[in-house]
Design an enzyme around this catalytic site. Structure first.
Site, PDB file in Angstrom:
ATOM      1  N   ASN A  10      24.362 -20.718 106.601  1.00  0.00           N
ATOM      2  CA  ASN A  10      24.446 -21.161 107.999  1.00  0.00           C
ATOM      3  C   ASN A  10      23.519 -22.366 108.142  1.00  0.00           C
ATOM      4  O   ASN A  10      22.301 -22.217 108.161  1.00  0.00           O
ATOM      5  CB  ASN A  10      24.003 -20.004 108.914  1.00  0.00           C
ATOM      6  CG  ASN A  10      23.960 -20.418 110.373  1.00  0.00           C
ATOM      7  OD1 ASN A  10      24.475 -21.480 110.747  1.00  0.00           O
ATOM      8  ND2 ASN A  10      23.336 -19.587 111.195  1.00  0.00           N
ATOM      9  N   SER A 213      15.703 -14.437 106.405  1.00  0.00           N
ATOM     10  CA  SER A 213      14.782 -14.908 105.375  1.00  0.00           C
ATOM     11  C   SER A 213      15.187 -14.465 103.973  1.00  0.00           C
ATOM     12  O   SER A 213      14.336 -14.154 103.134  1.00  0.00           O
ATOM     13  CB  SER A 213      13.339 -14.474 105.692  1.00  0.00           C
ATOM     14  OG  SER A 213      12.940 -15.003 106.950  1.00  0.00           O
TER      15      SER A 213
END
Ligand code: PEP
Length: 250
Positions: A10, A213
């Site tokens: 993304n 993350s």
């Protein structure tokens, strides 16, 4: 059951046009012939340029949002028809940044999900709890609500074109990652909930990505969990050298 890993990047509101094209070229070259499924979520204005690069490759081109309606008097919106017209076949919907920064409701997200699926596009539906909700023991309830609201009216047949991305909001862009065991627990819950909403076959087949993350150093352990089938990756997706190693994990 064996599900192919689905690794998605993304890009959010990042890159220049030249950087987007260069990154896409690197990814096409480096992911050629690799076994997993790959997708990149590109800013609207660069989709057309990147579409020319990924055409004919094994990389799916996604938008990061779409309109809930078809073409017409909807200033500033981008329809699924327009996306498909330039070769974009997938859309990321319900990302936490759209839920919490822009204020998108579950009802609006559901309209977009149904619109994209009706147009024959793939949907990557993001769900996940805030830190306060996790600390209050509400993570499963939040995910269950976002799933039932986001998928309302979506048929079992259409679920073949739906991927779920579980992204605990407190882990996105913060460097904090859910432990593999914590992430697996909620992925297992999500799969079980999808079995309740649909049936066991749909639940067994649906790809559930983890996002928050994820990077090369933690991806292997996360992807080794039985119910974690892939990743939706933000920061580490902006460079081929940090994204490709995650894509290569089988
Ligand atoms: C995301 O944007 O979906 C995401 C998970 O971001 P990051 O990998 O940077 O935490």
């Amino acid at each position: 059951m064996a599900r192919t890993h689905y690794i998605a990047g993304n890009w959010k509101m990042n890159t220049s046009k030249a950087e987007a094209v260069a990154l896409a070229k690197d990814l096409v070259a480096q992911l050629k012939g690799k076994k997993n499924k790959f997708m990149i979520g590109v800013p609207f204005v660069y989709l057309d340029a990147v579409a020319q690069v990924v055409k004919g490759s094994n990389i799916i081109l996604a938008a990061q949002d779409c309109a809930a309606t078809g073409n017409g008097a909807h200033t500033g919106e981008v329809s699924c028809e327009m996306l498909k017209d330039i070769g974009c076949t997938c859309v990321i919907l319900g990302h936490s940044e759209r839920r919490h920064e822009i204020g998108e409701s579950d009802e609006l997200i559901n309209k977009k999900v149904r619109r994209a699926l009706a147009q024959g596009m793939e949907v990557d539906l993001c769900i996940g709890e805030l830190l306060a909700e996790r600390e209050a023991g509400e993570a499963e309830n939040v995910c269950a609500f976002q799933l039932s609201a986001g998928l309302a009216g979506v048929t079992a047949e259409q679920m073949k074109n739906v991927t779920i991305a579980y992204e605990p909001v407190w882990a996105i862009g913060t460097g904090k990652t859910a432990t593999p065991a914590d992430a697996e627990a909620i992925h297992k819950f999500i799969r079980g909930y999808i079995a309740k909403l649909y049936n066991q076959k749909v639940a067994d087949e649906v790809i559930i990505q983890y996002g928050g993350s994820m990077k090369a150093s933690n991806a292997k352990e996360l992807l080794a969990q039985p119910d974690i089938d892939g990743g939706l990756i933000g920061g580490a997706a902006l460079k081929a050298e940090t994204f490709v190693p995650i894509c290569e994990i089988e």
